[in-house]
Design a protein around this motif. Structure first.
Motif, PDB file in Angstrom:
ATOM      1  N   LEU A 193     -10.924  -1.806  -0.989  1.00 59.40           N
ATOM      2  CA  LEU A 193     -10.148  -1.327   0.501  1.00 59.40           C
ATOM      3  C   LEU A 193      -9.628  -1.052   0.798  1.00 59.40           C
ATOM      4  O   LEU A 193      -9.459  -0.176   2.141  1.00 59.40           O
ATOM      5  CB  LEU A 193      -8.893  -2.962   0.417  1.00 59.40           C
ATOM      6  N   GLY A 194      -8.728   0.362  -0.348  1.00 57.27           N
ATOM      7  CA  GLY A 194      -7.890   1.282   0.638  1.00 57.27           C
ATOM      8  C   GLY A 194      -6.995   1.730   0.988  1.00 57.27           C
ATOM      9  O   GLY A 194      -5.847   1.460   0.712  1.00 57.27           O
ATOM     10  N   GLY A 195      -6.597   0.557   2.161  1.00 57.13           N
ATOM     11  CA  GLY A 195      -5.626   0.253   2.690  1.00 57.13           C
ATOM     12  C   GLY A 195      -5.277   0.538   4.598  1.00 57.13           C
ATOM     13  O   GLY A 195      -6.205   0.878   5.001  1.00 57.13           O
ATOM     14  N   ALA A 196      -3.871   0.268   4.721  1.00 57.24           N
ATOM     15  CA  ALA A 196      -3.998   0.592   6.196  1.00 57.24           C
ATOM     16  C   ALA A 196      -2.609   1.251   6.212  1.00 57.24           C
ATOM     17  O   ALA A 196      -1.259   0.586   6.180  1.00 57.24           O
ATOM     18  CB  ALA A 196      -4.244  -0.982   7.157  1.00 57.24           C
ATOM     19  N   ILE A 209      -4.089   0.792  12.104  1.00 55.37           N
ATOM     20  CA  ILE A 209      -5.463   1.002  12.230  1.00 55.37           C
ATOM     21  C   ILE A 209      -5.475   2.039   9.991  1.00 55.37           C
ATOM     22  O   ILE A 209      -4.859   1.297   8.856  1.00 55.37           O
ATOM     23  CB  ILE A 209      -5.347   3.375  12.257  1.00 55.37           C
ATOM     24  N   GLY A 210      -6.912   1.850  10.043  1.00 58.03           N
ATOM     25  CA  GLY A 210      -6.941   1.825   8.496  1.00 58.03           C
ATOM     26  C   GLY A 210      -6.990   3.747   8.059  1.00 58.03           C
ATOM     27  O   GLY A 210      -6.822   4.461   8.847  1.00 58.03           O
ATOM     28  N   VAL A 211      -6.899   4.290   7.002  1.00 52.39           N
ATOM     29  CA  VAL A 211      -6.234   5.064   6.149  1.00 52.39           C
ATOM     30  C   VAL A 211      -6.704   5.196   4.974  1.00 52.39           C
ATOM     31  O   VAL A 211      -7.109   6.731   4.459  1.00 52.39           O
ATOM     32  CB  VAL A 211      -4.501   4.936   5.653  1.00 52.39           C
ATOM     33  N   ALA A 212      -7.793   4.263   4.140  1.00 52.04           N
ATOM     34  CA  ALA A 212      -8.275   4.784   3.234  1.00 52.04           C
ATOM     35  C   ALA A 212      -9.556   3.868   3.140  1.00 52.04           C
ATOM     36  O   ALA A 212      -9.400   2.687   3.011  1.00 52.04           O
ATOM     37  CB  ALA A 212      -7.493   4.884   1.780  1.00 52.04           C
ATOM     38  N   GLY A 213     -10.655   3.888   2.149  1.00 53.61           N
ATOM     39  CA  GLY A 213     -11.356   2.989   1.274  1.00 53.61           C
ATOM     40  C   GLY A 213     -12.039   2.523   2.584  1.00 53.61           C
ATOM     41  O   GLY A 213     -12.769   2.534   3.988  1.00 53.61           O
ATOM     42  N   ILE A 214     -11.912   0.782   2.607  1.00 58.97           N
ATOM     43  CA  ILE A 214     -13.621  -0.022   3.374  1.00 58.97           C
ATOM     44  C   ILE A 214     -12.332   0.085   5.094  1.00 58.97           C
ATOM     45  O   ILE A 214     -13.159   0.297   6.255  1.00 58.97           O
ATOM     46  CB  ILE A 214     -13.229  -1.164   3.369  1.00 58.97           C
ATOM     47  N   PRO A 283      -2.649  -2.549  -2.043  1.00 61.30           N
ATOM     48  CA  PRO A 283      -2.257  -1.777  -1.382  1.00 61.30           C
ATOM     49  C   PRO A 283      -1.640  -2.052   0.066  1.00 61.30           C
ATOM     50  O   PRO A 283      -1.410  -1.527   1.002  1.00 61.30           O
ATOM     51  CB  PRO A 283      -3.661  -2.034  -0.665  1.00 61.30           C
ATOM     52  N   ASN A 284      -0.923  -3.415  -0.653  1.00 59.61           N
ATOM     53  CA  ASN A 284       0.073  -4.121   0.507  1.00 59.61           C
ATOM     54  C   ASN A 284       1.839  -1.873   0.184  1.00 59.61           C
ATOM     55  O   ASN A 284       2.564  -2.336   1.485  1.00 59.61           O
ATOM     56  CB  ASN A 284       0.733  -4.938   0.008  1.00 59.61           C
ATOM     57  N   ASP A 285       1.831  -1.778  -0.521  1.00 54.41           N
ATOM     58  CA  ASP A 285       2.959  -0.914  -0.491  1.00 54.41           C
ATOM     59  C   ASP A 285       1.479   0.167  -1.636  1.00 54.41           C
ATOM     60  O   ASP A 285       2.709   1.464  -3.024  1.00 54.41           O
ATOM     61  CB  ASP A 285       3.912  -1.366  -2.139  1.00 54.41           C
ATOM     62  N   ARG A 286       0.773   1.106  -0.346  1.00 50.36           N
ATOM     63  CA  ARG A 286       0.070   1.850  -1.718  1.00 50.36           C
ATOM     64  C   ARG A 286       1.078   3.326  -1.229  1.00 50.36           C
ATOM     65  O   ARG A 286       1.898   4.013  -0.780  1.00 50.36           O
ATOM     66  CB  ARG A 286      -1.060   2.598   0.172  1.00 50.36           C
ATOM     67  N   VAL A 403     -15.357   5.884   2.628  1.00 52.88           N
ATOM     68  CA  VAL A 403     -14.770   7.187   2.991  1.00 52.88           C
ATOM     69  C   VAL A 403     -14.847   8.264   2.080  1.00 52.88           C
ATOM     70  O   VAL A 403     -15.530   9.110   1.694  1.00 52.88           O
ATOM     71  CB  VAL A 403     -13.904   7.369   3.410  1.00 52.88           C
ATOM     72  N   GLU A 404     -13.806   7.867   0.610  1.00 56.12           N
ATOM     73  CA  GLU A 404     -13.433   8.469  -0.389  1.00 56.12           C
ATOM     74  C   GLU A 404     -15.114   8.726  -1.331  1.00 56.12           C
ATOM     75  O   GLU A 404     -15.165  10.082  -1.912  1.00 56.12           O
ATOM     76  CB  GLU A 404     -13.251   7.744  -1.812  1.00 56.12           C
ATOM     77  N   ALA A 405     -16.287   8.309  -1.284  1.00 53.89           N
ATOM     78  CA  ALA A 405     -17.722   8.855  -1.395  1.00 53.89           C
ATOM     79  C   ALA A 405     -18.109   9.405  -1.232  1.00 53.89           C
ATOM     80  O   ALA A 405     -19.001  10.358  -2.004  1.00 53.89           O
ATOM     81  CB  ALA A 405     -18.590   7.665  -1.072  1.00 53.89           C
ATOM     82  N   LYS A 406     -17.907  10.140  -0.190  1.00 55.08           N
ATOM     83  CA  LYS A 406     -18.156  11.607   0.472  1.00 55.08           C
ATOM     84  C   LYS A 406     -17.715  12.998  -0.681  1.00 55.08           C
ATOM     85  O   LYS A 406     -18.923  13.428  -0.244  1.00 55.08           O
ATOM     86  CB  LYS A 406     -17.701  11.891   2.364  1.00 55.08           C
ATOM     87  N   GLY A 407     -17.144  12.440  -0.996  1.00 50.87           N
ATOM     88  CA  GLY A 407     -16.093  13.800  -1.664  1.00 50.87           C
ATOM     89  C   GLY A 407     -16.718  13.695  -3.027  1.00 50.87           C
ATOM     90  O   GLY A 407     -16.607  14.515  -4.494  1.00 50.87           O
ATOM     91  N   GLY A 408     -17.883  12.239  -3.352  1.00 48.58           N
ATOM     92  CA  GLY A 408     -18.385  12.705  -4.551  1.00 48.58           C
ATOM     93  C   GLY A 408     -19.915  13.687  -4.755  1.00 48.58           C
ATOM     94  O   GLY A 408     -20.337  13.000  -4.962  1.00 48.58           O
ATOM     95  N   LYS A 409     -19.812  14.963  -4.955  1.00 49.56           N
ATOM     96  CA  LYS A 409     -20.640  15.484  -4.270  1.00 49.56           C
ATOM     97  C   LYS A 409     -21.594  15.986  -6.141  1.00 49.56           C
ATOM     98  O   LYS A 409     -19.876  16.944  -6.695  1.00 49.56           O
ATOM     99  CB  LYS A 409     -20.428  16.740  -2.966  1.00 49.56           C
TER     100      LYS A 409
END
Length: 594
Positions: A193-196, A209-214, A283-286, A403-409
């Protein structure tokens, strides 16, 4: 314009005949002309006054209306809100595959102050610090008694906190409505989920707005009113996810690991039913991101499933064996020279223990022989190996939709030499993520077709290109099954579910280069049921260590395998996978025919 003469000749002659004074006629005409001029001037002046009065009335009405609107509305924070910019408050829900809420919106309030309207700033500051212990009293007093006309105090407050502030009774403390993001299941699926957070803000509204994850990956969809607030459906199963997190957390603590990850994937659709990364967060308190120079993998925000790029060790050996079978170089029973050490220049490849001078391909996988796997890689060749791993998606970041998957190079050798091919064949010299490994094992499980890992709910199988023949995939499944029944993953056996898998224990690299002697990444990659695979399960432990049978154990067979076994035992019934029970032999009964 026709002007009437002041002394008209006809009237003058008639007046003289009657003995009247002609000058009286001139005076009469002059007075009449003056009266007409005065009347015209008065009409012009009245018209000008009417127009000017109309302008004044319109101006006063406009100013009055604007003053009325301002008097009845709440002020906006100048630094946080741009005039004319609308704030989109609606955000669609996120649900699991069964429609259960993972993320939704919740109405709350913000707290702000207008210092000019405050009655007792010092008393208000004292009571606010009591309600919100994280506030700085001296700072509040400085802001309340300074020149500021507007001040944010808290962007989000609970109903209980709102009532407590209301009881202070200071007219300068005001509330604004807020719509915030709520994750009712707490830390469950937090890395997905990441967080908002808040974007544009005013005292009467705030943009979420979304800040991470989905939340960030699909931010545009979630904020788009054109979607009719249709929820975003994920492939996750909330029940399975919660159970997986509980089991992995217990296993991580039992094995004294510093971190862990697990992935459960449908091998036909690519749907990720569960993905866990520990430690996690709410994520309620990221929590804040790690500071510069800080090891990111220590942060709970670090997603080990897609960002953790590691050497995954012997789990790669099955890819080498399957490719060799696919190319027609060997079959499961082909005997391979395993005399060691295997030398290549100044380098030597050794096995964990001496397994003899020769072994079949199946035995190489069961016993996890580095030498035997390297021999297969020599037959396969450098270019063929690289093309095969590329088809499996091992050389690029996974298309997993966070979004974090892009960093798994993946980390690849600069020069893919024959030595590189030999070490890569048994999982060293190449670093990938657990998500890469799950997609690779799914291809073996489903008959040789690549499936792209996805977090979105699918409506059926989503097969990609064929990466190996059905014959090679079937051989791979049989070898994986024997690893459990005869090899290093004996603890993975679960009655009724025929687990097949491969262990992998890789030395953990040091940040400055080289490897630790006493730290490993332990992985167990598995499929179940092996006779008709439906799911791939990956379990990875970071730096596990357990004391058993008189010595300290770090290998995957002693650490990751038991955790994966417990997962299969607990999760398979939740997934609707029915155990296959072998019928027992009926004794002491003799069947006869009439």
């Amino acid at each position: 314009m026709i002007r009437t003469p002041l002394r008209p000749l006809a009237r003058i002659l008639a007046a003289r005949d009657r003995g009247q004074n002609p000058d009286a006629i001139e005076q009469e005409n002059l007075a009449q002309r003056h009266a007409e001029m005065a009347s015209k001037s008065r009409q012009q002046a009245e018209g000008r006054l009417l127009v000017l009065g109309g302008f004044f009335v319109c101006a006063f009405l406009t100013i009055g209306a604007r003053m009325g609107v301002m008097a009845t509305s709440e002020p906006h924070e100048p630094l946080a809100y741009t005039a004319g910019a609308g704030i989109a408050m609606q955000r669609a829900d996120i649900v699991d595959r069964e429609g259960r809420i993972l993320a939704t919106n919740f109405e709350t309030h913000s707290l702000y102050a207008q210092p000019p309207q405050m009655v007792d700033p010092h008393a208000a500051a004292d009571q606010l610090v009591t309600i919100f212990p994280d506030l700085d009293r001296e700072r509040l007093i400085k802001d309340f008694t300074g020149k500021r006309k507007f001040l944010w105090i808290k962007k989000k407050i609970s109903p209980e906190q709102k009532q407590a502030v209301h009881d202070i009774g200071d007219p300068g403390l005001m509330f604004g409505p807020r719509e915030m993001r709520l994750y009712p299941n707490g830390s469950v699926a937090s890395h997905v989920l990441g967080g908002a957070g808040f974007g544009k803000e005013g005292v009467s509204a705030a943009e979420v707005i979304g800040v991470a994850g989905i939340e960030k990956q699909f931010d545009e969809y979630l904020r788009d009113p054109a979607n009719g607030n249709a929820p975003l459906e994920l492939s996750l199963d909330l029940t399975v996810q919660a159970a997986a997190e509980q089991i992995l957390d217990g296993g991580m603590k039992l094995m004294n690991a510093k971190g862990a990850t697990s992935i459960l994937m449908d091998v036909h659709t690519g749907e990720v039913i569960s993905v866990v990364s520990l430690p996690d967060f709410d994520p309620n308190d990221r929590p804040p991101p790690p500071t510069s120079g800080f090891d990111p993998s220590v942060s709970p925000l670090f997603n080990r499933a897609v960002q953790g790029v590691y050497e995954l060790g012997s789990t790669f050996k099955i890819f080498t064996a399957a490719q060799a079978v696919d190319m027609g170089l060997v079959n499961e029973n082909t005997v391979i020279d395993t005399r060691g050490p295997l030398r290549w220049g100044r380098f030597a490849i050794r096995d964990f223990r001496n397994y003899g001078n020769e072994m079949s391909v199946t035995k190489i996988i069961v016993k996890s022989s580095n030498i035997g796997t390297a021999r297969l890689a020599q037959q396969i060749g450098v270019e063929s190996q690289r093309e095969f791993l590329d088809d499996l998606g091992m050389l690029t970041p996974t298309p997993f939709e966070i979004v974090e998957a892009k960093g798994g190079k993946p980390l690849l050798p600069t020069n893919w030499s024959e030595l590189s091919a030999m070490t890569i064949s048994y999982g060293h010299g190449i670093s990938t993520t657990a998500m890469h490994l799950a997609a690779g094992y799914a291809a073996i499980a489903n008959g040789g077709r690549y499936v792209s890992p996805t977090i979105l709910k699918q409506d059926g199988p989503k097969y990609g290109q064929r990466v190996m023949s059905e014959r090679a995939a079937e051989a791979g499944r049989r070898m994986l099954r024997k690893v459990v029944t005869e090899g290093t993953a004996s603890f993975a056996e679960v009655d009724g579910y025929q687990v097949g898998g491969k262990t992998g224990t890789a030395d953990k690299p040091k940040p400055q280069g080289g490897y630790y002697d006493d730290k490993v990444i332990a992985t167990f990659a598995s499929i179940f049921p092996s006779h008709d695979p439906k799911y791939a399960l990956i379990v990875t432990l970071d730096e596990p260590s357990i004391f058993s049978h008189g010595e300290e154990r770090r290998t995957a067979g002693w650490t990751a395998v038991p955790v994966a076994s417990e997962m299969v035992r607990r999760l398979a019934p939740l997934l609707g996978v029915r155990p296959q029970v072998d019928p027992e032999q009926v004794t002491a009964i003799t069947l006869t025919s009439n």
